[in-house]
Each structure stands twice: as C-alpha cells, then as structure tokens.
Design a protein around this motif. Structure first.
Motif, PDB file in Angstrom:
ATOM      1  N   LYS A 177       2.296 -60.006  28.069  1.00 39.24           N
ATOM      2  CA  LYS A 177       3.287 -61.006  27.627  1.00 39.24           C
ATOM      3  C   LYS A 177       2.996 -61.535  26.223  1.00 39.24           C
ATOM      4  O   LYS A 177       3.686 -62.417  25.746  1.00 39.24           O
ATOM      5  N   GLY A 266       8.790 -60.196  27.038  1.00 39.89           N
ATOM      6  CA  GLY A 266       8.504 -58.763  27.023  1.00 39.89           C
ATOM      7  C   GLY A 266       8.746 -58.136  28.381  1.00 39.89           C
ATOM      8  O   GLY A 266       9.861 -57.712  28.687  1.00 39.89           O
ATOM      9  N   PRO A 267       7.712 -58.105  29.222  1.00 40.79           N
ATOM     10  CA  PRO A 267       7.880 -57.451  30.528  1.00 40.79           C
ATOM     11  C   PRO A 267       8.663 -58.289  31.532  1.00 40.79           C
ATOM     12  O   PRO A 267       8.988 -57.800  32.608  1.00 40.79           O
ATOM     13  N   THR A 268       8.958 -59.533  31.184  1.00 40.89           N
ATOM     14  CA  THR A 268       9.749 -60.404  32.059  1.00 40.89           C
ATOM     15  C   THR A 268      11.084 -60.708  31.383  1.00 40.89           C
ATOM     16  O   THR A 268      11.285 -60.393  30.214  1.00 40.89           O
ATOM     17  N   GLY A 285      14.371 -60.733  23.597  1.00 44.73           N
ATOM     18  CA  GLY A 285      13.770 -59.627  24.328  1.00 44.73           C
ATOM     19  C   GLY A 285      14.409 -58.335  23.850  1.00 44.73           C
ATOM     20  O   GLY A 285      15.450 -58.351  23.194  1.00 44.73           O
ATOM     21  N   CYS A 291      12.164 -49.408  31.416  1.00 47.32           N
ATOM     22  CA  CYS A 291      11.008 -49.906  32.178  1.00 47.32           C
ATOM     23  C   CYS A 291      11.001 -51.432  32.296  1.00 47.32           C
ATOM     24  O   CYS A 291      10.152 -51.987  32.997  1.00 47.32           O
ATOM     25  N   ARG A 292      11.915 -52.106  31.620  1.00 50.25           N
ATOM     26  CA  ARG A 292      11.886 -53.566  31.550  1.00 50.25           C
ATOM     27  C   ARG A 292      12.921 -54.178  32.478  1.00 50.25           C
ATOM     28  O   ARG A 292      14.080 -53.757  32.425  1.00 50.25           O
ATOM     29  N   PRO A 293      12.560 -55.153  33.315  1.00 51.89           N
ATOM     30  CA  PRO A 293      11.240 -55.778  33.478  1.00 51.89           C
ATOM     31  C   PRO A 293      10.352 -54.909  34.368  1.00 51.89           C
ATOM     32  O   PRO A 293      10.864 -54.133  35.162  1.00 51.89           O
ATOM     33  N   CYS A 294       9.046 -55.075  34.207  1.00 50.57           N
ATOM     34  CA  CYS A 294       8.160 -54.229  35.018  1.00 50.57           C
ATOM     35  C   CYS A 294       7.378 -55.029  36.051  1.00 50.57           C
ATOM     36  O   CYS A 294       6.700 -54.430  36.884  1.00 50.57           O
ATOM     37  N   GLY A 298       4.272 -60.087  34.628  1.00 51.21           N
ATOM     38  CA  GLY A 298       3.803 -59.352  33.461  1.00 51.21           C
ATOM     39  C   GLY A 298       2.393 -58.874  33.756  1.00 51.21           C
ATOM     40  O   GLY A 298       1.520 -59.687  34.048  1.00 51.21           O
ATOM     41  N   CYS A 302       0.257 -52.972  29.477  1.00 51.68           N
ATOM     42  CA  CYS A 302       1.456 -52.162  29.720  1.00 51.68           C
ATOM     43  C   CYS A 302       1.071 -50.941  30.561  1.00 51.68           C
ATOM     44  O   CYS A 302       0.227 -50.137  30.132  1.00 51.68           O
ATOM     45  N   CYS A 309       8.205 -53.136  24.895  1.00 47.20           N
ATOM     46  CA  CYS A 309       8.987 -54.362  25.099  1.00 47.20           C
ATOM     47  C   CYS A 309       8.549 -55.458  24.130  1.00 47.20           C
ATOM     48  O   CYS A 309       9.337 -56.350  23.809  1.00 47.20           O
TER      49      CYS A 309
END
Ligand code: SF4
Length: 332
Positions: A177, A266-268, A285, A291-294, A298, A302, A309
């Motif tokens: 994140k 990023g991942p959220t 974002g 792949c997002r969100p993963c 977070g 990665c 992201c």
C-alpha cells in the motif's frame, strides 16, 4: 465498547462512540495500547482500558484476567464493532448482559445483532451497530489537546516550517500500500510549499529519503517520523494545506481534522469504504488492472512482483489531484 482493530478502524469508530455517548453517557472503551492515546482525550469517552491482545494480555489467560476486571464494573451493554471472537468472548467473561454485534460476526455469542451494510462508507456501516441510518456526525473526531497543538507547532517551528506546507504520509504497515514516488512528488512541490513528513518510527527511512530529495532541490522539508505522538501528528496534519497519503491511518486523521486529502489506493479500492469523503478530497488509483484489488488489506508485497497498481500511478497524477483540491491556493 470493545474495539481492538487497527488504528484507522478505531478512528472510524469515533462517530459511533459519539452516538453511544449521546444515548448512554460517555463510553468506556477497551482498545489496543497503540490506539489508547487516540481515545483517552475524546469527549465521548469516559475511560480507556488498554488490552494488549498480542502482548502482556495475549491468550486465554489475558482474556480471563481482563474479563474479570471488566465484570467488576457491572457494565449493562457491550458494543462490539470488531467482528472478533476474542472481543465476543471477553464480553461474555465480563458477564455483560447485553452484547450488541454484527450479524455476520459471532452472532451466537451476542444478545442482539445488527445487519452490517454490505456497501457504503465504513463510518456508516459502523453506525448501523447503534441502529442509526444517518447521523449529523459522519466525520471521525479526535480529542486533540492544547498541549498536542503546541507540540505540533513547536516541531514545525524547529523544522523551519513557518508558512504553507504539504504533509506527506508515505508509510503503511502493508508494504504493497506504499506509493513509491513520494520523494519525486516532494521535489516537484518544494518550490510552492514546505514539505512535512509524518509517520511512525518505522517510516524514518522514508522520511529521510524525502528530506534528502527536497534538500537537493533547495526546498524546505522536515521529517517528523517517529518524533510525535499520534495526536501530535494529527495536530500537524490539521495545520497542513493538504495531506497526501496512502490508504492508511493518517487518511482518517485528516478526515477528523478537516484537512483536504489526496489518498492513493493501490491494491485496495476506495469503494471498500475507507476513502476520504470531503468535497475537495481526491482518491486516486490505477484503473484497468486485472489484478486490482488483490486483497482486503493489501499484501506485504505484490504477489505478482511488478506492483503496477502503485508503480504506474504517476507523480503528475498526484500533482493534478492536489491542484483539484485547491488547497495550495486557499490555506496558509
Ligand atoms: S497484484 Fe496487482 S493489485 Fe495486488 S499489489 Fe500487485 S499490482 Fe497491486
């Protein structure tokens, strides 16, 4: 109330605390030692009881010891916003007769359950625990003291920050994140405003990296990472023209002190319910990444290795969002 989740979650619980205080009087709160200073001066709170669930109070021995101490207080209600078996067990051991939790938590251990809205902002979802559909108090609040404000002002003065500044919060306990371009952003901003980095002791290296970059461009930057308490850090954010932050606790501090916010996800996603809500705030974002969100929080790193992201969110995008807040033109 028993709320032993992360710092940001505790801040987002403050509107619920305000509602409960209006209903029952000031509330006693069991929370983590880290979050204790955030609540001990809050006007809706009578007393904070620290619970070191991963430290001195860990395990069943700790739950039983604290539960017995709470039993002596003869509480009538326990509100359980954190869907945690540990919290529900603690309320039972404390023999609190009315235990209110969310239906998707540990329903059989509660005496009353509320539906947790599947969507919406986390503040509103938490307010549902008190059967409140909407409330005048939808922003988090913090009980900053005059001493907190004085300490923040002294730290800024000592760092040579005497005029408009941008606050940066580059840290997060979840590595994925963290946006990796704060130093480049700070260099770009340094001819327009001072730069102040806020964060914990874990963020000292990030703060130094940013300070070094700004120093190279002849600007003014001070890193206060690891030097201030949480409330003092919030008091610094309150004086900032704008805060740039990841999806982490400082975002919620800024909401509590009404500082315009640019939040980098990023991942959220902001739609998870933890984004900024002010009319001038911006949430950023990278769209279109398969792949997002993963994950909900977070991951530490990665899982695909490229971290696109965050890597591909450009400094220009963040500068544009800062412009959109209008903050650098409106506040000193
Ligand atoms: S998998 Fe995708 S969303 Fe998750 S951290 Fe990596 S780039 Fe970001």
């Amino acid at each position: 109330m028993i709320q032993t989740a992360f710092l940001g979650d505790v801040v987002l619980t403050t509107p619920l605390l305000t509602v409960l205080a209006e209903r029952h009087g000031p509330v006693d709160v069991v929370t983590t030692p880290a979050a204790t200073p955030l609540l001990e001066t809050h006007p809706a709170v009578r007393r904070v009881i620290p619970y070191a669930k991963r430290g001195a109070d860990r395990g069943i021995t700790g739950i039983v010891r604290l539960g017995r101490a709470l039993r002596a207080e003869r509480y009538a209600f326990a509100y359980l916003p954190h869907r945690s078996l540990r919290s529900a067990t603690l309320a039972i051991i404390a023999r609190i007769p009315r235990r209110i939790g969310f239906a998707d938590g540990w329903r059989l251990l509660y005496t009353g359950s509320r539906q947790r809205p599947a969507t919406g902002h986390e503040v509103d979802r938490l307010l549902a625990l008190a059967d409140v559909a909407s409330h005048h108090q939808t922003a988090p609040t913090l009980g900053l003291t005059a001493a907190d404000v004085a300490a923040a002002e002294a730290a800024l003065r000592a760092g040579g920050i005497t005029a408009t500044f941008v606050a940066l919060a580059p840290g997060s306990i979840w590595g994925s994140k963290r946006w990796p371009h704060y130093a480049a952003l700070a260099e770009q901003l340094a001819d327009r405003a001072g730069i102040v980095v806020v964060g914990s002791a874990e963020d000292v290296a990030l703060g130094e990296e940013i300070s070094t970059a700004v120093g190279r461009s002849g600007g003014r930057c001070v890193s206060l990472c690891g030097q201030l308490t949480l409330r003092q850090s919030a008091a610094v954010i309150r004086k900032a023209a704008v805060l740039v932050t990841n999806d982490s606790a400082p975002l919620h501090f800024a909401q509590a002190v009404a500082t315009p916010t640019v939040a980098i996800f990023g991942p959220t996603l902001p739609s998870f319910g933890f984004g900024p809500r002010g009319p001038r705030d911006r949430a950023l974002g990278v769209d279109g990444l398969a792949c997002r969100p993963c994950s909900a929080h977070g991951p530490a790193r990665c899982p695909l290795g490229h971290h696109l992201c965050m890597q591909s969110l450009r400094v220009e995008d963040v500068l544009h969002a800062i412009e959109e807040t209008g903050a650098l033109h409106r506040r000193d």
